[in-house]
Motif scaffolding. Structure first.
Motif, mmCIF file in Angstrom:
data_model
loop_
_atom_site.group_PDB
_atom_site.id
_atom_site.type_symbol
_atom_site.label_atom_id
_atom_site.label_comp_id
_atom_site.label_asym_id
_atom_site.label_seq_id
_atom_site.Cartn_x
_atom_site.Cartn_y
_atom_site.Cartn_z
ATOM 1 N N MET A 214 5.540 -67.204 -1.165
ATOM 2 C CA MET A 214 6.633 -66.639 0.396
ATOM 3 C C MET A 214 6.425 -65.371 0.748
ATOM 4 O O MET A 214 6.792 -64.602 1.816
ATOM 5 C CB MET A 214 8.350 -67.386 0.316
ATOM 6 N N PRO A 215 7.220 -64.154 -0.393
ATOM 7 C CA PRO A 215 7.232 -63.020 0.092
ATOM 8 C C PRO A 215 6.204 -62.417 -0.195
ATOM 9 O O PRO A 215 6.374 -61.439 1.501
ATOM 10 C CB PRO A 215 8.357 -62.595 -0.802
ATOM 11 N N LEU A 216 5.068 -62.942 -0.692
ATOM 12 C CA LEU A 216 3.981 -62.542 -1.114
ATOM 13 C C LEU A 216 2.614 -62.205 0.630
ATOM 14 O O LEU A 216 3.091 -61.360 1.295
ATOM 15 C CB LEU A 216 3.189 -62.435 -1.372
ATOM 16 N N CYS A 217 3.359 -63.460 0.957
ATOM 17 C CA CYS A 217 3.181 -63.591 2.429
ATOM 18 C C CYS A 217 3.676 -62.850 3.977
ATOM 19 O O CYS A 217 3.177 -62.940 5.122
ATOM 20 C CB CYS A 217 2.670 -64.672 3.021
ATOM 21 N N ALA A 218 5.240 -63.151 3.832
ATOM 22 C CA ALA A 218 5.965 -62.943 4.289
ATOM 23 C C ALA A 218 5.761 -61.845 4.726
ATOM 24 O O ALA A 218 5.899 -60.499 6.205
ATOM 25 C CB ALA A 218 7.558 -62.882 4.226
ATOM 26 N N TYR A 219 5.778 -60.463 3.956
ATOM 27 C CA TYR A 219 5.703 -58.988 4.261
ATOM 28 C C TYR A 219 4.082 -57.900 4.736
ATOM 29 O O TYR A 219 5.247 -57.452 5.863
ATOM 30 C CB TYR A 219 5.447 -58.323 2.455
#
Length: 435
Positions: free
Chosen positions: A298-303
């Motif tokens: 989630m955070p790796l792709c959202a950034y």
């Protein structure tokens, strides 16, 4: 092995103190350099920073190979404090020296690199086998808390305290860091933890085999482990490229709007402080729950996804007021980066064998990151004056595509081979060592 709290609290303190020095050094270095030398000189400072960081990382690697880790850490901060003391004495005499102001800017970047190398290594050595991201989140929380404290102080006292006084404060924080290092349990260092973890993992492996469970606790030194390592390296390369470009545009736009030194210092310190407040709120409320429930994907792709949205808007609307708003928001995504992205990425190293993991951390933090920053800086040095704002924005937008794809691959690989959560069935997939 020491109880987790005996390791966690000193590591949190280490992150807090080192981040406090970095917060002051970064805001002071950027504001003084832009105010006295102008934003046109930024590419030169970026090149010098990248080259110096690579040299420092190489020296750190050599020292770690021949001396105990504790000696390396303490020696690093003694060196940082000594250089800062020299700059304090010199800048008080030569206020507008390009060399001294550039050295101050570079030293801040060196601090950032050294901080991340040791914080990431120590956290992984202590908690690599943890099934929860909580230790990584709590250790990382020391950085934004330090940023809030120092950012508030700098924002309030920017027009009162002299630049050399801020440098003396940095030296005092360095001394406190050196004292704290003597309290960090020796088992948190790479060498000692290697022996402890090795025995623990052998015992655990025997138990799992007896129960007929094939649960992946660490990737063996196989081709699959190295593919994962190169995936991490590539992800960071595109990440650093895009973030460095965004950071450059943000500083140039801020420098065009704010001329006075105290205004620049107040702006940067205030910006970092507000960001850190939001980071702490996220870290202590939902960060651990989100990472444990949804994984690191989630955070790796959202950034990169959120950056792409802001970049596309910047291409459409070229109003100066809109641009400063967009790039301030772009830098504001460090809330996501430091509260979710960084802890998630830090834990992503954990499934690698310890020797490969430590080498990978040093490779990424000390070589790949500064090399990419140097390449970007050299490119900006020769091309920035010939490129329009849209062309610069389009360049880093293109890097977001492979960044997003690699983030997806790394996160899926990690979730497949990460330590299984209590109560969950271990993966029935074939182990990487068997592929």
């Amino acid at each position: 092995m020491n109880p987790p709290r005996q390791v966690l609290l000193p590591l949190f303190g280490f992150t807090f103190l080192t981040s406090a020095t970095y917060s002051v050094a970064r805001a002071l270095g950027v504001s003084l350099f832009i105010a006295r030398m102008g934003s046109d000189a930024l590419p030169v400072a970026l090149v010098a920073s990248a080259v110096t960081v690579i040299a420092v990382s190489a020296i750190t690697h050599l020292v770690n190979q021949h001396f105990p880790a504790r000696f390396s850490v303490i020696g690093s901060w003694i060196g940082l404090a000594s250089i800062t003391a020299w700059l304090t004495a010199m800048i008080s005499v030569e206020h507008h020296s390009f060399f001294l102001l550039g050295a101050l800017y570079v030293l801040a970047e060196v601090r950032g690199c050294v901080n991340t190398i040791y914080a990431t290594t120590l956290a992984n050595n202590a908690f690599a086998s943890s099934t929860s991201k909580r230790p990584f989140v709590l250790i990382a929380a020391g950085a934004p808390i330090a940023g809030i404290v120092m950012g508030a102080v700098m924002g309030y006292e920017a027009s009162v305290i002299e630049d050399t006084t801020w440098l003396k404060i940095i030296i005092g924080l360095d001394v406190a860091t050196i004292i704290l290092l003597s309290w960090i349990p020796k088992t948190s260092t790479a060498k000692t933890m290697s022996t402890v973890e090795s025995r623990s993992r052998i015992k655990r492996s025997k138990q799992l085999v007896q129960k007929g469970i094939r649960s992946m606790k660490r990737i063996p030194a196989s081709p699959s482990a190295y593919r994962y390592r190169y995936g991490l390296v590539s992800l960071i390369a595109f990440n650093v490229f895009a973030v460095t470009m965004v950071d450059y545009q943000w500083k140039v736009i801020a420098g065009d709007h704010l001329i006075a030194e105290d205004e620049l210092l107040t702006y940067f310190a205030g910006f970092y402080a507000v960001n850190d407040i939001l980071i702490v709120l996220v870290q202590f409320t939902v960060a651990t729950k989100l990472l444990d429930r949804f994984g690191i994907g989630m955070p790796l792709c959202a950034y990169p996804l959120l950056l792409s949205i802001l970049g596309l808007i910047a291409l459409i609307n070229q109003s100066h007021s809109v641009l400063i708003l967009l790039f301030t928001l772009g830098q504001g995504l460090t809330v996501l980066k430091r509260s979710l992205y960084d802890p998630g990425l830090t834990s992503a190293y954990a499934i690698l064998p310890q020797n490969i993991r430590n080498e990978t951390i040093l490779l990424i933090k000390g070589v790949v990151k500064p090399l990419i920053e140097a390449a970007v800086a050299v490119g900006l040095l020769f091309l920035a004056s010939r490129m329009t704002t849209n062309q610069i924005t389009s360049t880093w937008l293109a890097a977001l595509i492979p960044w997003f794809l690699l983030s997806s691959w790394v996160s899926s690989t990690y979730e497949k081979w990460a330590p299984t959560q209590p109560g969950k069935e271990p993966s029935s997939e074939l182990k990487l060592s068997e592929q």
